[in-house]
Design a protein around this motif. Sequence first.
Motif: not given
Length: 163
Positions: A5-12, A14-20, A22-36
């Motif tokens: 998995x991508x290892x962020x270099x910044x601590x804490x 950033x949102x972009x690091x978290x996106x990288x 967990x790309x599929x978790x983020x995509x599923x969360x966004x799609x579920x929110x939008x579809x709902x």
Amino acid sequence: MPTHVYQPTRNPARWYDRLLVHPFDNAIGVLCFLFGALMVAALASGGSYNPSSSMMRLPAHIGFVVSACLTVGGWLSLLGLHWTGETVSRGWHIERFGWLFVTAGLAGYGIAVAFHFPGATSSWMVPLGLAAAALLRFLSLILIERNTRTTLAAVREESRGTE
């Protein structure tokens, strides 16, 4: 496995690091929110807007529950994934709760499609497969938290022994 998995270099991170991370978790969360949210809007419009034929065939109260599960679950899973509060376990709790809602919403949607359009195999297999993935993420969060607590307890015990 950590090198897979991508290892962020910044601590804490950033949102972009978290996106990288967990790309599929983020995509599923966004799609579920939008579809709902689209389904809630469709139900509120009285049928003048139809984002899903199978969902619109459900009784309104069941369609609303499925849509609410997807909307709330998508939001909570994203909130937990991007948690930046001091208490990490609170973020895990929020995310876990979100994935349970996502599981229920996607399973409900998959069942609705399978019932109304049984021949459209990929149309009901995808949401049911994603529901299974959301359930696996829920279970992995339990294991992550359990392992973290075990590691912290061992570190605390070790530090007591050196005093």
